[in-house]
Design a protein around this motif. Structure first.
Motif, PDB file in Angstrom:
ATOM      1  N   MET A  55       0.849  -1.199   0.000  1.00 52.78           N
ATOM      2  CA  MET A  55       0.000   0.000   0.000  1.00 52.78           C
ATOM      3  C   MET A  55       0.876   1.237   0.000  1.00 52.78           C
ATOM      4  O   MET A  55       1.817   1.336   0.774  1.00 52.78           O
ATOM      5  CB  MET A  55      -0.885   0.007   1.242  1.00 52.78           C
ATOM      6  N   GLN A  56       0.569   2.196  -0.884  1.00 53.55           N
ATOM      7  CA  GLN A  56       1.422   3.378  -0.906  1.00 53.55           C
ATOM      8  C   GLN A  56       1.083   4.328   0.251  1.00 53.55           C
ATOM      9  O   GLN A  56      -0.040   4.373   0.748  1.00 53.55           O
ATOM     10  CB  GLN A  56       1.360   4.089  -2.255  1.00 53.55           C
ATOM     11  N   LYS A  57       2.106   5.074   0.631  1.00 57.88           N
ATOM     12  CA  LYS A  57       2.014   5.968   1.786  1.00 57.88           C
ATOM     13  C   LYS A  57       0.829   6.931   1.689  1.00 57.88           C
ATOM     14  O   LYS A  57       0.180   7.231   2.684  1.00 57.88           O
ATOM     15  CB  LYS A  57       3.325   6.744   1.922  1.00 57.88           C
ATOM     16  N   ASP A  58       0.522   7.419   0.478  1.00 67.11           N
ATOM     17  CA  ASP A  58      -0.596   8.332   0.265  1.00 67.11           C
ATOM     18  C   ASP A  58      -1.900   7.715   0.773  1.00 67.11           C
ATOM     19  O   ASP A  58      -2.624   8.312   1.564  1.00 67.11           O
ATOM     20  CB  ASP A  58      -0.799   8.639  -1.220  1.00 67.11           C
ATOM     21  N   THR A  59      -2.154   6.482   0.298  1.00 67.31           N
ATOM     22  CA  THR A  59      -3.389   5.792   0.656  1.00 67.31           C
ATOM     23  C   THR A  59      -3.463   5.568   2.159  1.00 67.31           C
ATOM     24  O   THR A  59      -4.511   5.748   2.785  1.00 67.31           O
ATOM     25  CB  THR A  59      -3.456   4.445  -0.076  1.00 67.31           C
ATOM     26  N   LEU A  60      -2.320   5.171   2.728  1.00 69.21           N
ATOM     27  CA  LEU A  60      -2.284   4.896   4.159  1.00 69.21           C
ATOM     28  C   LEU A  60      -2.585   6.157   4.976  1.00 69.21           C
ATOM     29  O   LEU A  60      -3.402   6.122   5.909  1.00 69.21           O
ATOM     30  CB  LEU A  60      -0.904   4.328   4.517  1.00 69.21           C
ATOM     31  N   CYS A  61      -1.962   7.283   4.611  1.00 69.70           N
ATOM     32  CA  CYS A  61      -2.226   8.532   5.336  1.00 69.70           C
ATOM     33  C   CYS A  61      -3.686   8.957   5.167  1.00 69.70           C
ATOM     34  O   CYS A  61      -4.336   9.367   6.142  1.00 69.70           O
ATOM     35  CB  CYS A  61      -1.279   9.634   4.851  1.00 69.70           C
ATOM     36  N   LEU A  62      -4.196   8.851   3.962  1.00 70.77           N
ATOM     37  CA  LEU A  62      -5.610   9.183   3.735  1.00 70.77           C
ATOM     38  C   LEU A  62      -6.508   8.280   4.584  1.00 70.77           C
ATOM     39  O   LEU A  62      -7.483   8.745   5.187  1.00 70.77           O
ATOM     40  CB  LEU A  62      -5.962   9.027   2.245  1.00 70.77           C
ATOM     41  N   GLY A  63      -6.170   7.018   4.646  1.00 70.79           N
ATOM     42  CA  GLY A  63      -6.960   6.078   5.436  1.00 70.79           C
ATOM     43  C   GLY A  63      -7.000   6.469   6.899  1.00 70.79           C
ATOM     44  O   GLY A  63      -8.064   6.453   7.539  1.00 70.79           O
ATOM     45  N   LEU A  64      -5.866   6.865   7.452  1.00 74.54           N
ATOM     46  CA  LEU A  64      -5.835   7.261   8.860  1.00 74.54           C
ATOM     47  C   LEU A  64      -6.586   8.579   9.058  1.00 74.54           C
ATOM     48  O   LEU A  64      -7.262   8.766  10.070  1.00 74.54           O
ATOM     49  CB  LEU A  64      -4.381   7.388   9.334  1.00 74.54           C
ATOM     50  N   LEU A  65      -6.482   9.476   8.084  1.00 76.82           N
ATOM     51  CA  LEU A  65      -7.216  10.742   8.182  1.00 76.82           C
ATOM     52  C   LEU A  65      -8.721  10.511   8.018  1.00 76.82           C
ATOM     53  O   LEU A  65      -9.527  11.334   8.475  1.00 76.82           O
ATOM     54  CB  LEU A  65      -6.707  11.741   7.142  1.00 76.82           C
ATOM     55  N   SER A  66      -9.109   9.423   7.387  1.00 81.57           N
ATOM     56  CA  SER A  66     -10.543   9.128   7.239  1.00 81.57           C
ATOM     57  C   SER A  66     -11.190   8.787   8.578  1.00 81.57           C
ATOM     58  O   SER A  66     -12.406   8.805   8.721  1.00 81.57           O
ATOM     59  CB  SER A  66     -10.750   7.974   6.250  1.00 81.57           C
ATOM     60  N   LEU A  67     -10.358   8.479   9.585  1.00 80.20           N
ATOM     61  CA  LEU A  67     -10.873   8.194  10.930  1.00 80.20           C
ATOM     62  C   LEU A  67     -11.107   9.476  11.717  1.00 80.20           C
ATOM     63  O   LEU A  67     -11.698   9.457  12.792  1.00 80.20           O
ATOM     64  CB  LEU A  67      -9.890   7.307  11.688  1.00 80.20           C
ATOM     65  N   GLY A  68     -10.624  10.600  11.175  1.00 86.76           N
ATOM     66  CA  GLY A  68     -10.759  11.880  11.849  1.00 86.76           C
ATOM     67  C   GLY A  68      -9.573  12.769  11.546  1.00 86.76           C
ATOM     68  O   GLY A  68      -8.503  12.267  11.208  1.00 86.76           O
ATOM     69  N   PRO A  69      -9.728  14.096  11.660  1.00 92.81           N
ATOM     70  CA  PRO A  69      -8.644  15.038  11.365  1.00 92.81           C
ATOM     71  C   PRO A  69      -7.480  14.847  12.334  1.00 92.81           C
ATOM     72  O   PRO A  69      -7.706  14.533  13.506  1.00 92.81           O
ATOM     73  CB  PRO A  69      -9.304  16.409  11.589  1.00 92.81           C
TER      74      PRO A  69
END
Lengths: 182, 182
Positions: free
Chosen positions: A1-15
């Motif tokens: 999984m690329q870092k972009d997707t991973l960071c977006l995924g964690l941000l999808s849990l909240g800001p």
DNA sequence: GGGTATCTATATCAGGTTGATATATATAAT
DNA sequence: ATTATATATATCAACCTGATATAGATACCC
């Protein structure tokens, strides 16, 4: 999984800020994945440039300012697309194992070159570490909102149960069989 | 543990080529550590330059030539010294966990963004993979001499038992609890 | 008050590793 | 003959890590 997707995924849990994302990687996520500051901060900047996240500078009393990132609609769409692509790639790849670097297992492997006392300490510390990990995974009391966001995920309940099971059986084995190393 | 020490450690089990070292990392060692060709070959060259290993060019019928490396007395001494230093550093570091990058757990974590069918396939493939791993760890029949050298290590018996236990309890948990992901 | 330590927070970069690619020999299959 | 696969070594761009720099703020201690 690329870092972009991973960071977006964690941000999808909240800001969150970059520092807080790093804290997640050092806390409960550390057993599954990690990214360094040198990856996180440039990734967030790139995601912001491309409008996948928005950013608010936040003044805090008692702490330095922080930049809180929020995932945008465009970001959520990209995340879902990428996740689907990653899952397909994972399935097609035929490689379903994890990438692991374990200093502990290397030391075990070369145990015969180590003094008994050193090996004992290595094993003792690992056992103590695993007991602590176990407590963390089992703990069900109040936690900061960052962690609560994770905990509310249905999938995290499954993962915590799995981690608990694995650590318990590992500890059990080590306590019963460590004599075999002597 | 630095790559030098690791390569010396593997060569201490018997003479090998760089290609064969890589095969060990892709086979039984893959669950604990791995190095790429881009690391292995330069490391062997450096170790040879500094007389920690000797090298024999070997002509083979039915296969290209290979360079077989043998650890020297000087190399064994360095290895033991480094191993001792690594163990002390491990103990002093206070970090007894492993470094893990698990695509599988990331996909699980974001399971809610995946179609049920995709998630099912991911889980099914992981289960099949783990069953295969389990067979490999349990298998006790004849193996090539590379692997036999590993298997003869007392520590490897301990590690194989631990791996077997962990995989079995993991599989068990997943089969009983995967319903919780839906 | 001054010294030091620690935590939060962002950022950058040298150095090292990976994953891909190139090259070559040999076997096996189509 | 062509393609695919396995063995075998080597190199390198792209990427990531671990270290370091910077800075605001609190806390402790003498």
């Amino acid at each position: 999984m690329q870092k972009d997707t991973l960071c977006l995924g964690l941000l999808s849990l909240g800001p969150r800020s970059g520092y807080e994302i790093k804290q997640m990687f050092e806390g409960p996520l550390s057993d599954f994945y990690s990214l360094s500051f040198g990856t996180i901060y440039p990734t967030l900047n790139k995601l912001q440039d491309e409008k996948y996240v928005s950013c608010k500078q936040l003044s805090q009393s008692k702490k330095p300012d922080k930049k809180v990132y929020t995932i945008t609609k465009k970001g959520k769409d990209l995340m879902k697309d990428n996740l689907l692509g990653d899952a397909s790639a994972y399935i097609r790849s035929g490689n379903f194992g994890d990438q692991i670097k374990s200093e502990f297992f290397l030391l075990l492997l070369f145990a015969k070159y180590l003094p008994q006392e050193t090996l004992d300490t290595v094993l003792n510390e690992r056992v103590l570490f695993l007991r602590q990990k176990l407590e963390q995974f089992k703990y069900d009391g109040p936690v900061p909102s960052d962690l609560q966001a994770l905990r509310n995920e249905k999938s995290v309940a499954f993962i915590r149960g799995l981690a608990t099971t694995l650590i318990e059986s590992g500890l059990n084995y080590m306590e019963k069989n460590r004599g075999k190393l002597n």
